[in-house]
Design a protein around this motif. Structure first.
Motif, PDB file in Angstrom:
ATOM      1  N   ALA A   1       5.507  10.484   4.212  1.00  0.00           N
ATOM      2  CA  ALA A   1       4.917  10.141   5.582  1.00  0.00           C
ATOM      3  C   ALA A   1       3.683  10.414   5.734  1.00  0.00           C
ATOM      4  CB  ALA A   1       5.742  10.938   6.559  1.00  0.00           C
ATOM      5  N   HIS A   2       3.131  11.664   5.071  1.00  0.00           N
ATOM      6  CA  HIS A   2       1.637  11.982   4.954  1.00  0.00           C
ATOM      7  C   HIS A   2       0.647  11.107   4.459  1.00  0.00           C
ATOM      8  CE1 HIS A   2       2.582  13.004   0.934  1.00  0.00           C
ATOM      9  NE2 HIS A   2       1.361  12.946   0.807  1.00  0.00           N
ATOM     10  N   LEU A   3       1.303   9.941   3.779  1.00  0.00           N
ATOM     11  CA  LEU A   3       0.525   8.987   3.170  1.00  0.00           C
ATOM     12  C   LEU A   3       0.513   7.966   3.992  1.00  0.00           C
ATOM     13  CD1 LEU A   3       1.378   9.345  -0.529  1.00  0.00           C
ATOM     14  CD2 LEU A   3      -0.592   9.884   0.519  1.00  0.00           C
ATOM     15  N   LEU A   4       1.579   7.626   4.811  1.00  0.00           N
ATOM     16  CA  LEU A   4       1.982   6.607   5.817  1.00  0.00           C
ATOM     17  C   LEU A   4       1.013   6.694   7.094  1.00  0.00           C
ATOM     18  CD1 LEU A   4       3.593   3.839   6.332  1.00  0.00           C
ATOM     19  CD2 LEU A   4       5.238   5.423   7.495  1.00  0.00           C
ATOM     20  N   ILE A   5       0.659   7.675   7.309  1.00  0.00           N
ATOM     21  CA  ILE A   5       0.133   7.886   8.634  1.00  0.00           C
ATOM     22  C   ILE A   5      -1.306   7.344   8.552  1.00  0.00           C
ATOM     23  CG2 ILE A   5      -1.185   9.776  10.244  1.00  0.00           C
ATOM     24  CD1 ILE A   5       1.497  11.423   9.554  1.00  0.00           C
ATOM     25  N   PRO A   6      -2.239   7.644   7.430  1.00  0.00           N
ATOM     26  CA  PRO A   6      -3.501   7.158   7.348  1.00  0.00           C
ATOM     27  C   PRO A   6      -3.455   5.504   6.990  1.00  0.00           C
ATOM     28  CG  PRO A   6      -3.146   8.453   5.416  1.00  0.00           C
ATOM     29  CD  PRO A   6      -2.097   8.716   6.407  1.00  0.00           C
ATOM     30  N   LEU A   7      -2.199   5.158   6.132  1.00  0.00           N
ATOM     31  CA  LEU A   7      -2.137   3.584   5.785  1.00  0.00           C
ATOM     32  C   LEU A   7      -2.108   2.840   7.161  1.00  0.00           C
ATOM     33  CD1 LEU A   7      -1.686   1.476   4.153  1.00  0.00           C
ATOM     34  CD2 LEU A   7       0.949   1.914   4.002  1.00  0.00           C
ATOM     35  N   ASN A   8      -1.338   3.372   8.107  1.00  0.00           N
ATOM     36  CA  ASN A   8      -0.872   2.704   9.467  1.00  0.00           C
ATOM     37  C   ASN A   8      -2.121   2.579  10.358  1.00  0.00           C
ATOM     38  OD1 ASN A   8       1.795   1.891   8.821  1.00  0.00           O
ATOM     39  ND2 ASN A   8       2.652   3.469   9.843  1.00  0.00           N
TER      40      ASN A   8
ATOM     41  N   ARG B   1      -2.346   1.868   0.531  1.00  0.00           N
ATOM     42  CA  ARG B   1      -1.207   1.285   0.424  1.00  0.00           C
ATOM     43  C   ARG B   1      -0.324   1.427  -1.082  1.00  0.00           C
ATOM     44  NH1 ARG B   1      -1.608  -4.628   0.009  1.00  0.00           N
ATOM     45  NH2 ARG B   1      -0.997  -4.364  -2.150  1.00  0.00           N
ATOM     46  N   HIS B   2      -1.324   1.283  -1.921  1.00  0.00           N
ATOM     47  CA  HIS B   2      -0.899   1.839  -3.409  1.00  0.00           C
ATOM     48  C   HIS B   2      -0.250   3.481  -3.549  1.00  0.00           C
ATOM     49  CE1 HIS B   2      -0.863   1.645  -7.749  1.00  0.00           C
ATOM     50  NE2 HIS B   2      -1.532   2.960  -7.868  1.00  0.00           N
ATOM     51  N   SER B   3      -0.976   4.250  -2.919  1.00  0.00           N
ATOM     52  CA  SER B   3      -0.757   5.748  -2.936  1.00  0.00           C
ATOM     53  C   SER B   3       0.626   5.799  -2.426  1.00  0.00           C
ATOM     54  CB  SER B   3      -1.968   6.338  -2.321  1.00  0.00           C
ATOM     55  OG  SER B   3      -2.107   6.423  -1.079  1.00  0.00           O
ATOM     56  N   TYR B   4       0.968   5.252  -1.256  1.00  0.00           N
ATOM     57  CA  TYR B   4       1.844   5.166  -0.459  1.00  0.00           C
ATOM     58  C   TYR B   4       3.249   4.763  -1.308  1.00  0.00           C
ATOM     59  CZ  TYR B   4       5.658   4.507   3.141  1.00  0.00           C
ATOM     60  OH  TYR B   4       6.904   4.404   3.961  1.00  0.00           O
ATOM     61  N   GLU B   5       3.083   3.379  -1.608  1.00  0.00           N
ATOM     62  CA  GLU B   5       4.217   2.843  -2.562  1.00  0.00           C
ATOM     63  C   GLU B   5       4.540   3.690  -3.800  1.00  0.00           C
ATOM     64  OE1 GLU B   5       3.003  -1.365  -2.956  1.00  0.00           O
ATOM     65  OE2 GLU B   5       3.493  -1.838  -0.941  1.00  0.00           O
ATOM     66  N   LYS B   6       3.457   4.054  -4.567  1.00  0.00           N
ATOM     67  CA  LYS B   6       3.734   4.790  -5.720  1.00  0.00           C
ATOM     68  C   LYS B   6       4.461   6.257  -5.245  1.00  0.00           C
ATOM     69  CE  LYS B   6       1.568   7.441  -9.275  1.00  0.00           C
ATOM     70  NZ  LYS B   6       0.522   8.203  -9.650  1.00  0.00           N
ATOM     71  N   CYS B   7       4.103   6.683  -4.047  1.00  0.00           N
ATOM     72  CA  CYS B   7       4.946   7.988  -3.631  1.00  0.00           C
ATOM     73  C   CYS B   7       6.450   7.544  -3.513  1.00  0.00           C
ATOM     74  CB  CYS B   7       4.326   8.614  -2.648  1.00  0.00           C
ATOM     75  SG  CYS B   7       5.243   9.960  -1.572  1.00  0.00           S
ATOM     76  N   GLU B   8       6.769   6.476  -2.680  1.00  0.00           N
ATOM     77  CA  GLU B   8       7.974   6.034  -2.344  1.00  0.00           C
ATOM     78  C   GLU B   8       8.773   5.606  -3.497  1.00  0.00           C
ATOM     79  OE1 GLU B   8       9.914   5.787   0.223  1.00  0.00           O
ATOM     80  OE2 GLU B   8       8.326   6.679   1.609  1.00  0.00           O
TER      81      GLU B   8
ATOM     82  N   ARG C   1       3.431   8.148  15.718  1.00  0.00           N
ATOM     83  CA  ARG C   1       4.726   7.175  16.042  1.00  0.00           C
ATOM     84  C   ARG C   1       5.221   6.598  14.761  1.00  0.00           C
ATOM     85  NH1 ARG C   1       2.455   3.456  20.665  1.00  0.00           N
ATOM     86  NH2 ARG C   1       4.793   3.201  21.340  1.00  0.00           N
ATOM     87  N   VAL C   2       5.582   7.371  13.853  1.00  0.00           N
ATOM     88  CA  VAL C   2       6.296   7.068  12.509  1.00  0.00           C
ATOM     89  C   VAL C   2       7.802   6.896  12.838  1.00  0.00           C
ATOM     90  CG1 VAL C   2       6.677   7.826  10.226  1.00  0.00           C
ATOM     91  CG2 VAL C   2       4.604   8.148  11.091  1.00  0.00           C
ATOM     92  N   PRO C   3       8.259   5.727  12.580  1.00  0.00           N
ATOM     93  CA  PRO C   3       9.974   5.588  12.819  1.00  0.00           C
ATOM     94  C   PRO C   3      10.571   6.434  12.122  1.00  0.00           C
ATOM     95  CG  PRO C   3       8.568   3.452  12.360  1.00  0.00           C
ATOM     96  CD  PRO C   3       7.620   4.616  12.076  1.00  0.00           C
ATOM     97  N   MET C   4      11.578   6.778  12.521  1.00  0.00           N
ATOM     98  CA  MET C   4      12.641   7.819  11.962  1.00  0.00           C
ATOM     99  C   MET C   4      12.693   7.638  10.598  1.00  0.00           C
ATOM    100  SD  MET C   4      12.912  10.328  13.901  1.00  0.00           S
ATOM    101  CE  MET C   4      14.522  11.330  13.720  1.00  0.00           C
ATOM    102  N   ALA C   5      13.012   6.335  10.144  1.00  0.00           N
ATOM    103  CA  ALA C   5      13.439   6.049   8.974  1.00  0.00           C
ATOM    104  C   ALA C   5      12.280   6.044   7.694  1.00  0.00           C
ATOM    105  CB  ALA C   5      14.023   4.488   8.963  1.00  0.00           C
ATOM    106  N   TYR C   6      11.321   6.558   8.238  1.00  0.00           N
ATOM    107  CA  TYR C   6      10.043   6.425   7.516  1.00  0.00           C
ATOM    108  C   TYR C   6       9.598   7.833   7.187  1.00  0.00           C
ATOM    109  CZ  TYR C   6       9.815   1.450   7.330  1.00  0.00           C
ATOM    110  OH  TYR C   6      10.367   0.005   7.081  1.00  0.00           O
ATOM    111  N   ARG C   7      10.241   8.878   7.965  1.00  0.00           N
ATOM    112  CA  ARG C   7       9.894  10.444   7.927  1.00  0.00           C
ATOM    113  C   ARG C   7      10.371  10.815   6.807  1.00  0.00           C
ATOM    114  NH1 ARG C   7       9.979  12.138  14.413  1.00  0.00           N
ATOM    115  NH2 ARG C   7       8.801  10.100  15.050  1.00  0.00           N
TER     116      ARG C   7
END
Length: 102
Positions: free
Chosen positions: A31-38, A55-62, A21-27
């Motif tokens: 996104a592969h890092l956002l799924i385990p973060l959520n 969170r750190h790994s996701y924000e670094k990727c972004e 259920r990842v929102p379209m804006a975050y795909r």
């Protein structure tokens, strides 16, 4: 699956993002890092001191994606500036003709 203009590949599939259920804006490519973060956030009741590594790994990727887009835009602007500049070695042709009296 590769996103156009990006060096990072898409790791999460559309099916995985729909299931999580990842929102379209975050795909995006992160996104592969956002799924385990959520999932971690939900399991830990969104406590801010939990899930710091995810969170750190996701924000670094972004951040890396943003910096990559900024560099691409800078290159585009530099190319456009080169095209707009008249040749310094040659004579520039003016748009308004000079009259004999001027």
């Amino acid at each position: 699956m590769e996103a156009p203009g990006s060096s990072k590949p898409m790791i999460a599939t559309q099916a995985e993002m729909v299931e999580a259920r990842v929102p379209m804006a975050y795909r995006d490519q992160c996104a592969h890092l956002l799924i385990p973060l959520n999932k971690c956030r939900q399991a830990e009741f969104y406590l801010p001191w939990k899930c710091e590594n995810e969170r750190h790994s996701y924000e670094k990727c972004e951040y890396e994606l943003v910096m990559e887009r900024m560099l691409q835009m800078q290159k585009i602007r530099e190319q456009e500036a080169k095209l707009k500049q008249p040749n310094k070695g040659g004579v520039a042709i003016g748009l308004i003709p000079k009259t004999a009296n001027a």
